[in-house]
Design an enzyme around this catalytic site. Sequence first.
Site, short mmCIF file in Angstrom:
data_model
loop_
_atom_site.label_atom_id
_atom_site.label_comp_id
_atom_site.label_asym_id
_atom_site.label_seq_id
_atom_site.Cartn_x
_atom_site.Cartn_y
_atom_site.Cartn_z
N LYS A 22 -29.07 8.84 17.56
CA LYS A 22 -29.25 10.16 17.75
C LYS A 22 -30.50 10.68 18.67
CE LYS A 22 -33.77 11.82 15.24
NZ LYS A 22 -34.54 12.29 16.48
N ASN A 23 -30.98 9.33 18.90
CA ASN A 23 -32.06 9.74 20.29
C ASN A 23 -31.60 10.03 21.46
OD1 ASN A 23 -34.59 10.96 18.64
ND2 ASN A 23 -34.96 9.28 18.11
N ARG A 92 -37.40 19.77 17.62
CA ARG A 92 -38.53 19.36 18.48
C ARG A 92 -37.54 19.23 19.66
NH1 ARG A 92 -41.83 18.45 21.87
NH2 ARG A 92 -42.41 16.78 22.26
N CYS A 116 -43.70 19.61 14.41
CA CYS A 116 -43.04 19.13 13.51
C CYS A 116 -44.59 18.42 12.80
CB CYS A 116 -42.29 17.91 14.69
SG CYS A 116 -42.92 16.31 14.60
N ARG A 121 -47.39 18.39 19.09
CA ARG A 121 -46.35 17.65 20.54
C ARG A 121 -46.69 18.80 21.74
NH1 ARG A 121 -42.14 15.62 16.88
NH2 ARG A 121 -41.87 14.22 18.91
N PRO A 122 -47.32 18.42 22.22
CA PRO A 122 -47.82 18.64 23.13
C PRO A 122 -46.07 19.06 24.12
CG PRO A 122 -48.94 16.61 23.31
CD PRO A 122 -48.44 16.86 21.76
N ILE A 123 -46.03 19.38 24.86
CA ILE A 123 -44.95 19.22 26.31
C ILE A 123 -45.55 19.67 27.43
CG2 ILE A 123 -43.04 20.07 25.26
CD1 ILE A 123 -43.71 22.85 26.33
N ASP A 124 -46.85 19.21 28.02
CA ASP A 124 -47.81 19.44 28.90
C ASP A 124 -47.53 18.60 30.27
OD1 ASP A 124 -48.70 17.52 26.59
OD2 ASP A 124 -50.14 16.90 28.66
N ASP A 308 -41.20 4.51 16.07
CA ASP A 308 -39.32 5.20 14.24
C ASP A 308 -39.66 4.34 13.33
OD1 ASP A 308 -37.92 7.14 17.43
OD2 ASP A 308 -40.10 7.18 15.92
N ILE A 330 -49.28 6.45 18.24
CA ILE A 330 -47.85 7.21 19.41
C ILE A 330 -48.24 8.70 19.13
CG2 ILE A 330 -46.06 7.82 20.24
CD1 ILE A 330 -46.82 5.02 21.70
N ARG A 400 -31.79 14.92 8.63
CA ARG A 400 -31.38 15.12 9.96
C ARG A 400 -31.07 13.69 11.63
NH1 ARG A 400 -37.53 16.38 12.02
NH2 ARG A 400 -36.34 16.00 14.48
C1 EPZ Z 1 -39.00 10.79 21.56
O1 EPZ Z 1 -39.99 12.08 20.69
C2 EPZ Z 1 -37.74 10.66 19.77
N1 EPZ Z 1 -37.17 11.72 19.46
C3 EPZ Z 1 -39.63 10.50 18.88
O2 EPZ Z 1 -38.37 9.93 17.70
C4 EPZ Z 1 -39.68 8.91 18.75
O3 EPZ Z 1 -40.75 8.30 18.03
C5 EPZ Z 1 -40.84 9.73 20.64
O4 EPZ Z 1 -39.66 9.23 21.81
C6 EPZ Z 1 -41.77 7.86 20.84
O5 EPZ Z 1 -40.57 6.86 21.00
C7 EPZ Z 1 -36.25 11.60 20.98
O6 EPZ Z 1 -35.66 11.19 21.45
C8 EPZ Z 1 -35.28 13.23 20.27
P1 EPZ Z 1 -42.58 11.38 23.10
P2 EPZ Z 1 -40.86 12.38 22.23
O7 EPZ Z 1 -42.94 12.29 24.41
O8 EPZ Z 1 -39.71 12.50 23.29
C9 EPZ Z 1 -47.04 12.87 24.02
C10 EPZ Z 1 -37.51 10.12 15.57
O9 EPZ Z 1 -37.94 9.84 15.00
N2 EPZ Z 1 -47.33 13.49 24.44
O10 EPZ Z 1 -43.17 9.75 23.93
O11 EPZ Z 1 -41.17 13.75 21.03
C11 EPZ Z 1 -46.26 13.38 22.39
O12 EPZ Z 1 -47.52 13.57 21.15
C12 EPZ Z 1 -37.86 11.18 16.61
O13 EPZ Z 1 -36.41 10.04 15.73
C13 EPZ Z 1 -47.69 14.22 25.18
O14 EPZ Z 1 -48.97 14.14 24.79
O15 EPZ Z 1 -41.70 11.43 22.25
C14 EPZ Z 1 -47.03 12.18 21.61
O16 EPZ Z 1 -48.32 11.29 21.14
C15 EPZ Z 1 -39.82 11.23 16.03
N3 EPZ Z 1 -47.28 15.56 25.99
C16 EPZ Z 1 -46.37 10.65 22.58
O17 EPZ Z 1 -46.52 11.35 23.74
C17 EPZ Z 1 -46.14 15.31 26.62
O18 EPZ Z 1 -46.05 16.34 26.96
C18 EPZ Z 1 -45.00 10.52 22.44
O19 EPZ Z 1 -44.07 11.04 22.66
C19 EPZ Z 1 -45.01 14.78 25.57
C20 EPZ Z 1 -45.91 13.87 24.73
#
Ligand code: EPZ
Length: 419
Positions: A22-23, A92, A116, A121-124, A308, A330, A400
């Site tokens: 999926k990812n 998300r 979610c 889930r910030p996107i900063d 995960d 995480i 999902r």
């Molecule tokens: C990806 O999510 C995966 N989703 C998640 O899988 C996985 O848990 C995660 O990576 C970590 O490995 C997909 O690939 C579709 P991150 P993503 O950005 O990209 C913080 C599943 O179960 N953060 O690495 O959203 C965030 O809040 C899903 O299949 C910021 O603060 O993960 C989190 O605490 C769940 N600001 C940490 O970083 C940002 O701009 C990791 O997030 C972006 C992220």
Amino acid sequence: MQLLKIEGGDRLSGELDLQGAKNSVLPLISACVLTGGITRLTRCPELSDVYAALRILSSLGCKCRLSDGCAEIDARTLSGCEIGDKLMRQMRSSIIFMGALLGAVGECVMSFPGGCELGPRPIDMHISALRQLGAEITDEHGRLICRCPKGLHGCTVNLPFPSVGATENIMLAAVCAEGETVIVNAAREPEIAELGRFLNFCGARIKGAGCHRVVIEGVPRAELHGCEFEVMPDRIAAATYLCAAAASGGEAHIRGARVCDLEAVTNVLRQSGCRVTASGSGIYICAPPLLRCVNTVRTCPYPGFPTDAQAIVMAAFAKSKGMGLFVEDIFENRFRHVDELVRMGADIKTEGRVAVVRGVDRLTGAQVSAPDLRGGAALCVAACAAEGETTVSNVCYIDRGYDSIEKALGALGAKIRRV
Ligand code: EPZ
């Protein structure tokens, strides 16, 4: 509402063909926007998140079809750059369409991605990186308006945290940016390496995807084209089925699983007394009648223990000898499966980001509700080890990320049915 009914207590034994990841397939689907051609993604899992991503592509004018495990995407007719609120809320990870659309057409409009269950889930990091590449992004009442009046230009982006999504977004936006982009402290998940490989198949020039430093040399968009690409196997789904076999004291052969993607998880399973070996075509596991609870599992970015898999491995250790600590570093709210496991007789206490698991020698079936995608899968793992019938509700969360989980667990011998 659909339910999964699982009659647990017997040791599992069987083999299955592992679904596509999926990812990995989600960023590949958004990358198709860049290619302006026709792409075929084989071993594409049939998941609600995949259908949601294909619906987004269709809303942007692309033609999409998913049948017999192959997604065909024709991006030649891409005509829009706005993703509606309803579509954005469905998943998300729709935020990675931002980088692809900015790279393809230089603008995009979307609402904040669906929150979610795992906490905010910030996107900063996404926004700050894309601004460094030249995007002007404004937030107007929850809608992000993104434009690149002077196009995108390469630069060096230092990520404060190796965010998977932010790394993917930068790669997608940088493919056609002017000059060279360097991502420092990039996420190193296998799905990132796969995205780099796919984009290079489509004519991009990316080096180091999957390492902590990724270099993208911008190319003219006209040089990009579609391709045929096999989606990598889903390492978290593999962990799920390995844990189901382990929790039941059974054995399993997961065909298609890549050992190199899962070392942090297979090491923990070996420490718990399981024999885990790479077979010629996948991973084989044989578990002792009762697992030994491992002392500490701490989630961290790849190649560390994957967040995960945290709920899934915790479920396998709910019935075990000894005591273990799970530290979720995480996400801030990723223990919502614990209350449900306790209803099945588990002895687990949480305090902030730490969960203390005291292994019990038996679990009993109960009525439980999936709190999120991986938490739901964890309940299925525990149900395979629990005596009696477990009913899992909110199966939509599980769908999902798992392509017919009942078929996969059934292939391992689980007595599971969807009603
Ligand atoms: C990806 O999510 C995966 N989703 C998640 O899988 C996985 O848990 C995660 O990576 C970590 O490995 C997909 O690939 C579709 P991150 P993503 O950005 O990209 C913080 C599943 O179960 N953060 O690495 O959203 C965030 O809040 C899903 O299949 C910021 O603060 O993960 C989190 O605490 C769940 N600001 C940490 O970083 C940002 O701009 C990791 O997030 C972006 C992220």
